[in-house]
Each structure stands twice: as C-alpha cells, then as structure tokens.
Enzyme design. Sequence first.
Site, PDB file in Angstrom:
ATOM      1  CG  HIS A 120      22.937  53.167  19.309  1.00  0.00           C
ATOM      2  ND1 HIS A 120      22.510  52.344  18.309  1.00  0.00           N
ATOM      3  CD2 HIS A 120      22.116  52.759  20.474  1.00  0.00           C
ATOM      4  CE1 HIS A 120      21.550  51.377  18.763  1.00  0.00           C
ATOM      5  NE2 HIS A 120      21.356  51.869  19.886  1.00  0.00           N
ATOM      6  CD  GLU A 148      22.483  51.554  14.883  1.00  0.00           C
ATOM      7  OE1 GLU A 148      23.766  51.416  15.222  1.00  0.00           O
ATOM      8  OE2 GLU A 148      21.294  51.483  15.685  1.00  0.00           O
ATOM      9  CB  SER A 205      17.935  51.155  19.400  1.00  0.00           C
ATOM     10  OG  SER A 205      18.331  50.499  20.249  1.00  0.00           O
TER      11      SER A 205
END
Length: 338
Positions: free
Chosen positions: A308, A241, A110
């Site tokens: 995620h 991502e 993240s």
Amino acid sequence: MIQFPRLKHDATIGVTAPSSGVPDALHKMFQSACDKMEERGYKVQCGQTVWTQVKAKSASGKVRAYELMSMLKNEEINLIIPPWGGELLIEIFEHFLFQEIKPKWVLGYSDTSLFLFALTINTGIATAHGPNLVDLRGEYWDETTKMWERVLQLEEGKSITQYSSTYFQKEWQHSNPSPCVFHLTEPTEWKMVGNKELVIEGRLLGGCIDVIRHAIGTPCGDVKSFQQRFLQGEKLVWYFENCELSVTDLRRTLVQMKLAGWFDYCSGILFGRSTANHPVGGYTAEDVYEALLKELEVPIAYDLDFGHMPPQLTLVNGAFAKVEIKNGKGYIKQTFKN
C-alpha cells in the site's frame, strides 16, 4: 506444475469488483482509468459490480463470485484487473468453483490478494500481485509500476528481473494529482534482519497478510497440498505486506501461520513497506522480524517495493524467484518454470 498465462498486446481486460466497487462520486475518475488503458491499445470490459458499492462491498458474495467466474470462463478476456481491493472478498469463496477455471492472468493487490493466493493454491495457475486498475490511470507509469506489462507478457521458461525503486510514496495526495498517480519522494531502502547481504531462492507466494491469514484452516489455505501437488516439495519465498494490523496482531498472525505449517518449507520471507506496523508497548515490527529470524532461521527482509506504499513490483505467485539485497538495494529475478 505451475501454469503461467501470457498477456497479449491487444488483450481484452475484464474489470470486475470481487471486493469493493466504485462509489458514484468516483465513477468519473475510474472511467478515466479505463480510457487510459484503451488509449494504450487494450480493450476494456467492465462488469456491473464495478459501478456499485453498498455496505462495504460491490454486491452480494454470490453476485460477485458469478461475475468473476463469468470473466474467468470468457475466452475473449485475457486479463482480469479489479478496480482496487476492499474488505469482504472472502465472501465469494463459498460460491466459487476453482475446478472450472482455465489459465488467464488476474492482477491486483490488497483484498484482491486473497483471491490471487487462493486461485494459485487450488489450481496451480500463476497469479500476479501488482497494481490495481486505478493505479494505472496516469499519463505515464513510473519505472517500477510499468513492469507489470513485461512480467505478464513473459514467455513460459523465460526470466525477468525487477530492481528496487529509487523513491517511494510516503502518503497519498489526492488533492494534488500527479501525472503518474504517485508522488514518489522518499528514498527507497530495502532492509535486512541481521545480515549485510541476502540471497534467497524459491517459489513466490504471499499477499496482504491482513486477508490471506483468513485462509488458514480452509481449503484456500492448504499450503502443504499445494507444495506437494504443484511444486513437488520446492521451498517457498513468502512475501507479505501489512495494510492495517498492529504489530502485536502481525506477530499473532505470523505465529499462527507457523503453527499451521505454512513456513515448513520456507527459504526466506519478504515484507513490504507499511504505514501500519504501529508499535505496542515499545514492541516494534523490527522486533517481530527478529523473533521470526530466530525461530525459522531463514533470511528476513523488509521495506520492499510492494503493498500500500507505492510503487510496487509485480510478484507472481508460483514463479521461481531469486532475491538479492545489498547496501539497501536489490532485485528480484522471476523465472516462469513449471
């Protein structure tokens, strides 16, 4: 020349929050994550930033940078894992001194992936995109998640292979706790654009595209210098991502990366699963991937195990990788070669 740290079995883990800290209501949950790591033989040393969260960050950028630097310079700490990601990690860089860092593992994803990316780009020290500390609080780890230890314990010059998961988590169920944290219910399928089989080789580099895109045009995003200085021009396998970007924002970001030269020495691109990628006017993520394939003429794969939507592989920025995908399944073999 890439430098690969090595995780010790009885390592001290430094936990700091260079992005978001843990709000008061979740302190008990987070403490359980620390306790589980200690039960597994690790020592855990938490910084002050872990326990605070005000206005979308754990502390000021200067305080966060100082605590992270202190842990990176502390020889007793062998591994650093933030509690989780967040929103404003980018604020630490103006207070950060990359040249003072010695090799040790930093693990996370993240918003943390922006720091991982910048650290590898600036120093040639390998970093690990994988679970955050709160993801490791379960009674046991699933087969994909648990590979983080084996990857980080790998000796320089050796190789390790990780395989596609059997099932992934579609959505979080915080009101229904699972012994392994995740609820893995959906069959995993690694997909490709325009190919029945795929083989890619090159050095891994990437992270959460929402945040690493902000490195473009800064010293933290000088990919060309990184390739020349540390890789002697070797090709890159990019992995991205998408946490929150719309499909059109994803497309704009990839075009910007292309214009900035990030894909000049690219052998392929991997995309993780995403709960974002919302279509805009009928324009889908698959349309974005197909456009990229036509423009770059390199293999493109998507819905892989990182990001995620757990579980996720542990991918090492700077490692040499071989990726093979066939019939919805695949593997990534990483080699820690200088």
